[in-house]
Scaffold this motif. Structure first.
Motif, PDB file in Angstrom:
ATOM      1  N   ASP A 119       0.839  -1.196   0.000  1.00 49.41           N
ATOM      2  CA  ASP A 119       0.000   0.000   0.000  1.00 49.41           C
ATOM      3  C   ASP A 119       0.877   1.249   0.000  1.00 49.41           C
ATOM      4  O   ASP A 119       0.576   2.218  -0.690  1.00 49.41           O
ATOM      5  CB  ASP A 119      -0.927   0.014   1.222  1.00 49.41           C
ATOM      6  CG  ASP A 119      -1.924  -1.138   1.190  1.00 49.41           C
ATOM      7  OD1 ASP A 119      -2.305  -1.580   0.078  1.00 49.41           O
ATOM      8  OD2 ASP A 119      -2.319  -1.614   2.274  1.00 49.41           O
ATOM      9  N   ASP A 120       1.941   1.219   0.805  1.00 48.88           N
ATOM     10  CA  ASP A 120       2.894   2.331   0.869  1.00 48.88           C
ATOM     11  C   ASP A 120       4.245   1.811   0.399  1.00 48.88           C
ATOM     12  O   ASP A 120       4.852   0.974   1.065  1.00 48.88           O
ATOM     13  CB  ASP A 120       2.985   2.868   2.307  1.00 48.88           C
ATOM     14  CG  ASP A 120       4.061   3.948   2.474  1.00 48.88           C
ATOM     15  OD1 ASP A 120       4.684   4.345   1.458  1.00 48.88           O
ATOM     16  OD2 ASP A 120       4.286   4.384   3.617  1.00 48.88           O
ATOM     17  N   PHE A 121       4.691   2.308  -0.749  1.00 52.50           N
ATOM     18  CA  PHE A 121       5.981   1.875  -1.296  1.00 52.50           C
ATOM     19  C   PHE A 121       6.772   3.109  -1.718  1.00 52.50           C
ATOM     20  O   PHE A 121       7.331   3.176  -2.799  1.00 52.50           O
ATOM     21  CB  PHE A 121       5.753   0.939  -2.494  1.00 52.50           C
ATOM     22  CG  PHE A 121       6.969   0.141  -2.886  1.00 52.50           C
ATOM     23  CD1 PHE A 121       7.441  -0.881  -2.080  1.00 52.50           C
ATOM     24  CD2 PHE A 121       7.638   0.403  -4.078  1.00 52.50           C
ATOM     25  CE1 PHE A 121       8.557  -1.628  -2.445  1.00 52.50           C
ATOM     26  CE2 PHE A 121       8.746  -0.337  -4.458  1.00 52.50           C
ATOM     27  CZ  PHE A 121       9.210  -1.352  -3.637  1.00 52.50           C
ATOM     28  N   HIS A 122       6.828   4.097  -0.822  1.00 52.12           N
ATOM     29  CA  HIS A 122       7.531   5.334  -1.158  1.00 52.12           C
ATOM     30  C   HIS A 122       9.032   5.115  -1.209  1.00 52.12           C
ATOM     31  O   HIS A 122       9.563   4.184  -0.594  1.00 52.12           O
ATOM     32  CB  HIS A 122       7.191   6.439  -0.139  1.00 52.12           C
ATOM     33  CG  HIS A 122       7.826   6.252   1.202  1.00 52.12           C
ATOM     34  ND1 HIS A 122       7.281   5.455   2.190  1.00 52.12           N
ATOM     35  CD2 HIS A 122       8.977   6.767   1.736  1.00 52.12           C
ATOM     36  CE1 HIS A 122       8.057   5.481   3.271  1.00 52.12           C
ATOM     37  NE2 HIS A 122       9.088   6.261   3.020  1.00 52.12           N
ATOM     38  N   ASP A 123       9.717   5.965  -1.962  1.00 53.70           N
ATOM     39  CA  ASP A 123      11.172   5.922  -2.016  1.00 53.70           C
ATOM     40  C   ASP A 123      11.731   6.416  -0.692  1.00 53.70           C
ATOM     41  O   ASP A 123      11.445   7.543  -0.270  1.00 53.70           O
ATOM     42  CB  ASP A 123      11.701   6.806  -3.157  1.00 53.70           C
ATOM     43  CG  ASP A 123      11.406   6.225  -4.525  1.00 53.70           C
ATOM     44  OD1 ASP A 123      11.246   4.990  -4.616  1.00 53.70           O
ATOM     45  OD2 ASP A 123      11.331   7.007  -5.490  1.00 53.70           O
ATOM     46  N   LEU A 124      12.519   5.576  -0.032  1.00 53.83           N
ATOM     47  CA  LEU A 124      13.089   5.971   1.250  1.00 53.83           C
ATOM     48  C   LEU A 124      14.199   6.995   1.057  1.00 53.83           C
ATOM     49  O   LEU A 124      14.907   6.977   0.049  1.00 53.83           O
ATOM     50  CB  LEU A 124      13.644   4.755   1.999  1.00 53.83           C
ATOM     51  CG  LEU A 124      12.623   3.979   2.832  1.00 53.83           C
ATOM     52  CD1 LEU A 124      11.861   3.013   1.950  1.00 53.83           C
ATOM     53  CD2 LEU A 124      13.280   3.242   3.973  1.00 53.83           C
ATOM     54  N   SER A 125      14.379   7.834   2.042  1.00 53.60           N
ATOM     55  CA  SER A 125      15.454   8.827   2.022  1.00 53.60           C
ATOM     56  C   SER A 125      16.651   8.303   2.798  1.00 53.60           C
ATOM     57  O   SER A 125      16.553   7.348   3.585  1.00 53.60           O
ATOM     58  CB  SER A 125      14.975  10.131   2.668  1.00 53.60           C
ATOM     59  OG  SER A 125      14.731   9.942   4.056  1.00 53.60           O
ATOM     60  N   ASP A 126      17.795   8.948   2.596  1.00 58.62           N
ATOM     61  CA  ASP A 126      18.979   8.635   3.390  1.00 58.62           C
ATOM     62  C   ASP A 126      18.687   8.819   4.874  1.00 58.62           C
ATOM     63  O   ASP A 126      19.111   8.008   5.711  1.00 58.62           O
ATOM     64  CB  ASP A 126      20.143   9.543   2.988  1.00 58.62           C
ATOM     65  CG  ASP A 126      20.749   9.179   1.642  1.00 58.62           C
ATOM     66  OD1 ASP A 126      20.605   8.017   1.217  1.00 58.62           O
ATOM     67  OD2 ASP A 126      21.375  10.060   1.024  1.00 58.62           O
ATOM     68  N   ASP A 127      17.976   9.872   5.217  1.00 59.48           N
ATOM     69  CA  ASP A 127      17.690  10.158   6.630  1.00 59.48           C
ATOM     70  C   ASP A 127      16.871   9.047   7.274  1.00 59.48           C
ATOM     71  O   ASP A 127      17.108   8.694   8.443  1.00 59.48           O
ATOM     72  CB  ASP A 127      16.951  11.491   6.773  1.00 59.48           C
ATOM     73  CG  ASP A 127      17.857  12.692   6.547  1.00 59.48           C
ATOM     74  OD1 ASP A 127      19.085  12.523   6.612  1.00 59.48           O
ATOM     75  OD2 ASP A 127      17.327  13.797   6.321  1.00 59.48           O
ATOM     76  N   GLU A 128      15.917   8.481   6.541  1.00 57.70           N
ATOM     77  CA  GLU A 128      15.122   7.384   7.095  1.00 57.70           C
ATOM     78  C   GLU A 128      16.011   6.179   7.397  1.00 57.70           C
ATOM     79  O   GLU A 128      15.858   5.519   8.438  1.00 57.70           O
ATOM     80  CB  GLU A 128      14.010   7.000   6.130  1.00 57.70           C
ATOM     81  CG  GLU A 128      12.875   7.999   6.045  1.00 57.70           C
ATOM     82  CD  GLU A 128      11.825   7.599   5.028  1.00 57.70           C
ATOM     83  OE1 GLU A 128      10.759   7.103   5.419  1.00 57.70           O
ATOM     84  OE2 GLU A 128      12.097   7.777   3.819  1.00 57.70           O
ATOM     85  N   VAL A 129      16.925   5.864   6.497  1.00 56.28           N
ATOM     86  CA  VAL A 129      17.844   4.746   6.710  1.00 56.28           C
ATOM     87  C   VAL A 129      18.721   5.011   7.924  1.00 56.28           C
ATOM     88  O   VAL A 129      18.881   4.150   8.805  1.00 56.28           O
ATOM     89  CB  VAL A 129      18.710   4.509   5.457  1.00 56.28           C
ATOM     90  CG1 VAL A 129      19.809   3.484   5.744  1.00 56.28           C
ATOM     91  CG2 VAL A 129      17.848   4.056   4.283  1.00 56.28           C
ATOM     92  N   ILE A 130      19.280   6.199   7.996  1.00 59.70           N
ATOM     93  CA  ILE A 130      20.183   6.547   9.100  1.00 59.70           C
ATOM     94  C   ILE A 130      19.453   6.498  10.433  1.00 59.70           C
ATOM     95  O   ILE A 130      19.997   6.021  11.446  1.00 59.70           O
ATOM     96  CB  ILE A 130      20.811   7.933   8.849  1.00 59.70           C
ATOM     97  CG1 ILE A 130      21.787   7.851   7.671  1.00 59.70           C
ATOM     98  CG2 ILE A 130      21.534   8.442  10.093  1.00 59.70           C
ATOM     99  CD1 ILE A 130      22.220   9.201   7.141  1.00 59.70           C
ATOM    100  N   ASP A 131      18.205   6.948  10.468  1.00 69.03           N
ATOM    101  CA  ASP A 131      17.428   6.921  11.715  1.00 69.03           C
ATOM    102  C   ASP A 131      17.221   5.490  12.194  1.00 69.03           C
ATOM    103  O   ASP A 131      17.307   5.209  13.409  1.00 69.03           O
ATOM    104  CB  ASP A 131      16.075   7.598  11.518  1.00 69.03           C
ATOM    105  CG  ASP A 131      16.170   9.113  11.445  1.00 69.03           C
ATOM    106  OD1 ASP A 131      17.236   9.659  11.804  1.00 69.03           O
ATOM    107  OD2 ASP A 131      15.178   9.746  11.027  1.00 69.03           O
TER     108      ASP A 131
END
Length: 214
Positions: free
Chosen positions: A189-201
């Motif tokens: 349902d949600d397949f947004h492109d992740l950001s670098d900040d999301e990965v780092i968090d």
């Protein structure tokens, strides 16, 4: 069956897959990170990243003709043999390698990997489409001498799973799809492109809980 998001997919995987003792999760960024993160948090299994990236077809960046890992090892899909003489393969591989190294620097501070002897490496992504990113991860991890290398994902085509079984000790997909054309995004349902900040968090949170494999 669809997943609410990648975290939901990771939780569902953790509920049904039997993880061997001494497992280490190796999530493929970016999309595999929340899947691996959810598994690490749920099962209390340490996680690291294995930075690989698909080689995009010019004019169709969602499709790939292979993948490359941090060793600059390009794994090419033979299904695209006829294309290779028409596109700048080496130039594309060089550009993608620069992004792989950038991510490894940003997410992992370019630190090396320790031996995996006595451990099972679990390669995790949000889905295996062609499977070549997973193979690129396998080719890198095998030099660390794990006892086993397993590939798991929420979804994959049946033919991709069969192909990956030629490399990995075990391959598991919660959904084995016969859909053609296949797209991982269709199962979320949600397949947004992740950001670098999301990965780092997520990595920061795992470190706080002593779940980051370093």
């Amino acid at each position: 069956m669809t997943f609410k998001d990648r975290f939901d997919a990771g939780v569902k995987l953790s509920e049904v897959f039997e993880f061997p003792e001494n497992s280490v999760i190796f999530a493929i960024p970016r999309g595999g990170v929340p899947v691996g993160y959810a598994i690490a948090k749920t099962k209390k299994i340490p996680m690291d990243l294995i930075v690989v990236r698909k080689l995009p077809i010019p004019g169709n960046p969602e499709a790939g003709f292979g993948a490359i890992n941090m060793d600059a090892r390009a794994i090419l899909n033979p299904a695209f043999d006829a294309l290779f003489s028409q596109i700048p393969v080496e130039e594309i591989a060089k550009d993608v390698l620069n992004e792989v190294l950038r991510r490894n620097d940003l997410y992992r501070n370019s630190r090396g990997y320790s031996s995996l002897k006595g451990k099972t490496a679990i390669v995790v992504d949000d889905g295996f489409a062609s499977g070549y990113s997973a193979i690129a991860a396998y080719e890198y991890l095998k030099k660390l001498h794990p006892d086993k290398i397993i590939a798991i994902a929420p979804v994959c085509p049946k033919e991709t799973k069969k192909m990956l079984e030629n490399y990995f000790d075990e391959v598991y997909c919660l959904i084995e799809s016969e859909n053609k054309p296949f797209a991982v995004a269709n199962f979320y349902d949600d397949f947004h492109d992740l950001s670098d900040d999301e990965v780092i968090d997520m990595l920061y949170d795992l470190r706080k809980e002593n779940l980051l494999h370093e």
